[in-house]
Design an enzyme around this catalytic site. Structure first.
Site, PDB file in Angstrom:
ATOM      1  N   ARG A   1       0.955  -1.388  -0.069  1.00 42.32           N
ATOM      2  CA  ARG A   1       0.349  -0.078   0.241  1.00 42.32           C
ATOM      3  C   ARG A   1       1.006   1.438  -0.196  1.00 42.32           C
ATOM      4  O   ARG A   1       0.321   2.623  -0.458  1.00 42.32           O
ATOM      5  CB  ARG A   1      -0.774  -0.472   1.368  1.00 42.32           C
ATOM      6  CG  ARG A   1      -2.191  -0.655   0.703  1.00 42.32           C
ATOM      7  CD  ARG A   1      -2.800  -1.329   2.560  1.00 42.32           C
ATOM      8  NE  ARG A   1      -1.559  -2.187   3.162  1.00 42.32           N
ATOM      9  CZ  ARG A   1      -2.539  -2.741   4.470  1.00 42.32           C
ATOM     10  NH1 ARG A   1      -3.280  -2.397   4.687  1.00 42.32           N
ATOM     11  NH2 ARG A   1      -1.382  -3.588   5.342  1.00 42.32           N
TER      12      ARG A   1
ATOM     13  N   LYS B   1       0.694 -19.822   6.277  1.00 46.68           N
ATOM     14  CA  LYS B   1      -0.594 -19.797   7.553  1.00 46.68           C
ATOM     15  C   LYS B   1      -0.483 -18.692   7.655  1.00 46.68           C
ATOM     16  O   LYS B   1      -0.330 -17.346   8.487  1.00 46.68           O
ATOM     17  CB  LYS B   1       0.408 -20.842   8.564  1.00 46.68           C
ATOM     18  CG  LYS B   1       1.843 -20.372   8.903  1.00 46.68           C
ATOM     19  CD  LYS B   1       2.219 -21.281  11.012  1.00 46.68           C
ATOM     20  CE  LYS B   1       1.478 -21.329  11.748  1.00 46.68           C
ATOM     21  NZ  LYS B   1       2.293 -19.907  11.782  1.00 46.68           N
TER      22      LYS B   1
ATOM     23  N   ASP C   1       4.662 -23.428   5.129  1.00 45.26           N
ATOM     24  CA  ASP C   1       4.844 -24.895   7.024  1.00 45.26           C
ATOM     25  C   ASP C   1       5.927 -24.494   6.699  1.00 45.26           C
ATOM     26  O   ASP C   1       7.034 -25.456   6.667  1.00 45.26           O
ATOM     27  CB  ASP C   1       3.803 -25.655   7.133  1.00 45.26           C
ATOM     28  CG  ASP C   1       4.403 -25.642   9.036  1.00 45.26           C
ATOM     29  OD1 ASP C   1       5.178 -25.555   9.053  1.00 45.26           O
ATOM     30  OD2 ASP C   1       3.628 -26.886   8.622  1.00 45.26           O
ATOM     31  N   HIS C   2       6.973 -23.411   7.559  1.00 41.80           N
ATOM     32  CA  HIS C   2       8.214 -23.977   7.442  1.00 41.80           C
ATOM     33  C   HIS C   2       9.628 -24.376   8.313  1.00 41.80           C
ATOM     34  O   HIS C   2      10.149 -24.686   7.696  1.00 41.80           O
ATOM     35  CB  HIS C   2       9.062 -22.127   7.778  1.00 41.80           C
ATOM     36  CG  HIS C   2       8.674 -21.671   8.709  1.00 41.80           C
ATOM     37  ND1 HIS C   2       7.889 -21.250   9.268  1.00 41.80           N
ATOM     38  CD2 HIS C   2      10.248 -22.168   9.417  1.00 41.80           C
ATOM     39  CE1 HIS C   2       7.899 -21.651  10.712  1.00 41.80           C
ATOM     40  NE2 HIS C   2       9.622 -21.073  11.083  1.00 41.80           N
TER      41      HIS C   2
ATOM     42  N   LYS D   1      13.050 -27.085   6.852  1.00 44.61           N
ATOM     43  CA  LYS D   1      14.049 -26.573   7.955  1.00 44.61           C
ATOM     44  C   LYS D   1      14.580 -27.958   7.127  1.00 44.61           C
ATOM     45  O   LYS D   1      14.401 -29.158   7.525  1.00 44.61           O
ATOM     46  CB  LYS D   1      13.690 -26.727   9.340  1.00 44.61           C
ATOM     47  CG  LYS D   1      13.175 -25.177  10.026  1.00 44.61           C
ATOM     48  CD  LYS D   1      12.933 -25.247  11.073  1.00 44.61           C
ATOM     49  CE  LYS D   1      11.979 -24.465  12.108  1.00 44.61           C
ATOM     50  NZ  LYS D   1      12.961 -22.658  12.316  1.00 44.61           N
TER      51      LYS D   1
ATOM     52  N   GLU E   1      10.082 -22.031  23.343  1.00 42.50           N
ATOM     53  CA  GLU E   1      10.352 -20.676  22.747  1.00 42.50           C
ATOM     54  C   GLU E   1      10.569 -19.999  23.928  1.00 42.50           C
ATOM     55  O   GLU E   1       9.948 -20.163  25.839  1.00 42.50           O
ATOM     56  CB  GLU E   1       9.310 -20.393  21.554  1.00 42.50           C
ATOM     57  CG  GLU E   1       9.203 -20.527  20.401  1.00 42.50           C
ATOM     58  CD  GLU E   1       8.299 -20.154  19.446  1.00 42.50           C
ATOM     59  OE1 GLU E   1       9.308 -19.086  18.366  1.00 42.50           O
ATOM     60  OE2 GLU E   1       7.080 -19.433  19.844  1.00 42.50           O
TER      61      GLU E   1
ATOM     62  N   ASP F   1      -1.133 -21.470  16.765  1.00 44.24           N
ATOM     63  CA  ASP F   1      -0.091 -20.930  16.131  1.00 44.24           C
ATOM     64  C   ASP F   1       1.105 -22.472  15.420  1.00 44.24           C
ATOM     65  O   ASP F   1       1.149 -21.368  14.545  1.00 44.24           O
ATOM     66  CB  ASP F   1       0.298 -20.033  17.011  1.00 44.24           C
ATOM     67  CG  ASP F   1       1.318 -19.163  16.497  1.00 44.24           C
ATOM     68  OD1 ASP F   1       1.671 -18.543  15.076  1.00 44.24           O
ATOM     69  OD2 ASP F   1       1.779 -18.476  17.497  1.00 44.24           O
TER      70      ASP F   1
ATOM     71  N   HIS G   1       3.005 -26.557  12.688  1.00 47.45           N
ATOM     72  CA  HIS G   1       4.518 -27.167  12.331  1.00 47.45           C
ATOM     73  C   HIS G   1       4.230 -28.315  13.620  1.00 47.45           C
ATOM     74  O   HIS G   1       5.146 -29.311  13.471  1.00 47.45           O
ATOM     75  CB  HIS G   1       5.017 -25.712  13.151  1.00 47.45           C
ATOM     76  CG  HIS G   1       5.370 -24.656  12.687  1.00 47.45           C
ATOM     77  ND1 HIS G   1       5.459 -24.270  11.070  1.00 47.45           N
ATOM     78  CD2 HIS G   1       5.128 -23.439  13.506  1.00 47.45           C
ATOM     79  CE1 HIS G   1       4.820 -23.134  11.469  1.00 47.45           C
ATOM     80  NE2 HIS G   1       5.082 -22.737  12.334  1.00 47.45           N
TER      81      HIS G   1
ATOM     82  N   LYS H   1       5.943 -20.476  25.218  1.00 49.30           N
ATOM     83  CA  LYS H   1       6.476 -19.137  24.409  1.00 49.30           C
ATOM     84  C   LYS H   1       6.631 -18.878  25.709  1.00 49.30           C
ATOM     85  O   LYS H   1       6.253 -19.041  26.849  1.00 49.30           O
ATOM     86  CB  LYS H   1       5.490 -18.052  24.278  1.00 49.30           C
ATOM     87  CG  LYS H   1       5.169 -18.092  22.529  1.00 49.30           C
ATOM     88  CD  LYS H   1       5.210 -16.902  21.969  1.00 49.30           C
ATOM     89  CE  LYS H   1       4.940 -17.091  19.933  1.00 49.30           C
ATOM     90  NZ  LYS H   1       5.465 -17.774  19.506  1.00 49.30           N
TER      91      LYS H   1
HETATM   92  C1  BG6 Z   1       5.377 -19.388  13.494  1.00 48.46           C
HETATM   93  C2  BG6 Z   1       4.479 -19.092  14.950  1.00 48.46           C
HETATM   94  O1  BG6 Z   1       5.088 -20.084  12.797  1.00 48.46           O
HETATM   95  O2  BG6 Z   1       6.332 -20.017  14.133  1.00 48.46           O
HETATM   96  C3  BG6 Z   1       5.166 -17.872  16.022  1.00 48.46           C
HETATM   97  O3  BG6 Z   1       3.558 -18.047  14.386  1.00 48.46           O
HETATM   98  C4  BG6 Z   1       7.090 -18.856  16.571  1.00 48.46           C
HETATM   99  O4  BG6 Z   1       4.739 -17.534  16.890  1.00 48.46           O
HETATM  100  C5  BG6 Z   1       7.505 -19.299  14.838  1.00 48.46           C
HETATM  101  O5  BG6 Z   1       7.168 -17.863  16.829  1.00 48.46           O
HETATM  102  C6  BG6 Z   1       8.903 -20.133  15.492  1.00 48.46           C
HETATM  103  O6  BG6 Z   1       9.372 -20.299  13.860  1.00 48.46           O
HETATM  104  P1  BG6 Z   1      11.207 -20.386  13.930  1.00 48.46           P
HETATM  105  O7  BG6 Z   1      11.520 -21.227  12.544  1.00 48.46           O
HETATM  106  O8  BG6 Z   1      11.163 -19.336  14.678  1.00 48.46           O
HETATM  107  O9  BG6 Z   1      10.966 -21.738  15.202  1.00 48.46           O
END
Ligand code: BG6
Length: 470
Positions: A49, A155, A184-185, A189, A223, A242, A247, A335
């Site tokens: 934007r 996501k 879904d990253h 990994k 985390e 989340d 994941h 977290k």
């Molecule tokens: C994300 C979540 O998909 O994954 C975050 O929205 C989380 O809350 C994160 O912190 C964790 O990813 P990574 O790669 O830092 O472990």
């Protein structure tokens, strides 16, 4: 495929000025560029934007690379920045999509060839619908002749089974499943990918890989960070949505899936989906789940007072699958915990308790741990005789570290995501079946979630007290 002979490609990043783009996508593109892993004919068009001219967008890209650029890279950096252009627009503003279309056509003309188009939605899910509609109406996403078009969606895919279905129906009306790349990253990994290679290439473990040899599986995504300025989103989302629905369950699928038979996208995705479909609905939430919230969460900016969102969960799940009958999968995430670690620990059954002099818990239990982060590696836990005159045993570890002795750096997850999407490989992206199977398991938990006490825990601790009951 030779890395340089990939078809000409145009990547459109919707939301190029946003957090995800700056933290992950732009640095990942730079790494791919430096590694010579981008197609010869390649351009990136940012769409957002904000009003920015070409120079400002390049400054934004340069800024996102931060310290990832060494002075020796000056020439490469200039070439890289030249790949970028920008189209200002609102996500629901059709006229600006037409202008974007003209840019794409012009670039193809300069290439002298049709180019594949990748549309990356690095925007809040609230904009998805408008974006899908505009892509459809503008005709930009239409695949024609030699040109493939692909859409990359971040996501969360919906908030529950119903909204995920509605989102997918919208996507499916516009794109074929082979064009949709649901990111879904975690799947991208390095160590997560390695689970399959490790399992299906090392039969010493695979022969034990079922209820016959495994007592339980513990999947942890812990985390130390909090919600990092995402109070509004997180206060309404919670940990289970989340990271649990996506994941953590993808990690479970990697462990529980059957041998896919072939190492290609169709077989691997089908095997992951089949594993997720066997998740048995949680029958007794009070005994199979713990939910917690760190103290001070409701005072975080953006979080509604009295928010009941969990920042921690632990579940004891089972699979309706003969091979896994009775084996608990403990799924845990939170977290602001004491340590940052993502790992999967497989606890093997102890067949020879009689010879083991260890009295604690399960005797001489062997373990296998896939360490996803912060260190990437694999550890086998075993027992060995203590040096000396006695027959006393002690726990030892065989440890493999990816970093140590590595000749090449492992690509970051988002490099992998972009690399594969550019080449049209969907293996590391979630299929519609996987998304729906995981929501089918998670939605009933969310529906009953509020009946379970929300236990407070101190930031920096290991989580709520009752986590040890699972
Ligand atoms: C994300 C979540 O998909 O994954 C975050 O929205 C989380 O809350 C994160 O912190 C964790 O990813 P990574 O790669 O830092 O472990």
């Amino acid at each position: 495929m030779n890395e340089r002979t990939v078809a000409p490609t145009l990547v459109v990043i919707f939301g190029i000025t946003g957090d995800l783009s700056r933290r992950k996508l732009l640095p990942a593109l730079w790494q791919l560029f430096r590694a010579g892993a981008l197609p010869e004919q390649f351009r990136i068009i940012g769409f957002a934007r904000r009003t920015l001219d070409a120079q400002a967008v390049r400054a934004l890209v340069r800024d996102a690379l931060g310290g990832g650029v060494e002075s020796a890279d000056d020439v490469a950096l200039a070439h890289f920045l030249d790949l970028f252009s920008y189209q200002q627009g609102r996500f629901d503003e059709l006229a600006q999509y037409r202008a974007l279309g003209e840019r794409l056509t012009e670039t193809e003309r300069a290439f002298g060839a049709p180019a594949n188009r990748l549309f990356y939605l690095a925007v809040a899910p609230a904009h998805y619908e408008a974006l899908f509609e505009a892509l459809e109406k503008s005709g930009l996403a239409r695949a024609e002749g030699a040109r493939a078009t692909r859409i990359l969606v971040e996501k969360p895919f919906g908030r529950d089974a119903r909204t995920a279905q509605a989102l997918d129906d919208k996507l499916a009306a516009l794109f074929g499943e082979e064009q949709i790349y649901r990111i879904d990253h975690y799947l991208a990994k390095e160590t997560v990918q390695n689970i399959l290679n490790f399992r299906f290439s090392n039969f010493i473990f695979e022969s034990l890989w079922s209820k016959e040899g495994i007592e339980k599986v513990h999947i942890e995504l812990l985390e130390t960070i909090g919600i990092e300025g995402r109070g509004e989103f997180y206060g309404d989302t919670g940990a289970l949505r989340d990271v649990g629905q996506n994941h953590v369950l993808q990690l479970l699928a990697m462990v529980a899936m059957q041998n896919p038979g072939q190492f290609d996208a169709a077989h691997i995705r089908a095997a992951r989906a089949a594993a997720l479909r066997t998740l048995r609905p949680i029958e007794d939430l009070a005994r199979q789940a713990v939910r917690g919230q760190y103290e001070g969460f409701v005072d975080e900016p953006g979080v509604a007072k009295g928010s009941q969102a969990e920042t921690y969960f632990k579940l004891r799940a089972f699979l309706d699958d003969d091979a896994w009958e009775g084996v608990p999968f403990i799924l845990e995430s939170g977290k602001r915990l004491a340590e940052r670690t993502t790992r999967i620990t497989i606890y093997f059954k102890n067949a020879a308790r009689a010879l083991c002099s260890i009295d604690e818990g399960n005797g001489c239990q062997n373990t296998l741990t896939f360490e996803v982060q912060p260190e990437e590696g694999i550890t086998v836990g075993f027992w060995a005789k203590k040096p000396g005159f006695s027959q006393e045993l002690e726990r030892r570890a065989l440890h493999f570290s990816y970093a140590r002795g590595a000749e090449r750096r492992a690509p970051e997850a988002y490099e992998r995501v972009l690399y594969d999407a550019i080449r049209g490989d969907q293996t590391l992206f979630a299929s519609t079946e996987e998304v729906h199977a995981s929501w089918r398991f998670i939605t009933p938990i969310l529906d009953a979630w509020h009946a379970l006490p929300l236990e407070p825990y101190a930031p920096g601790s290991r989580g709520p007290e009752s986590r040890n009951s699972l």
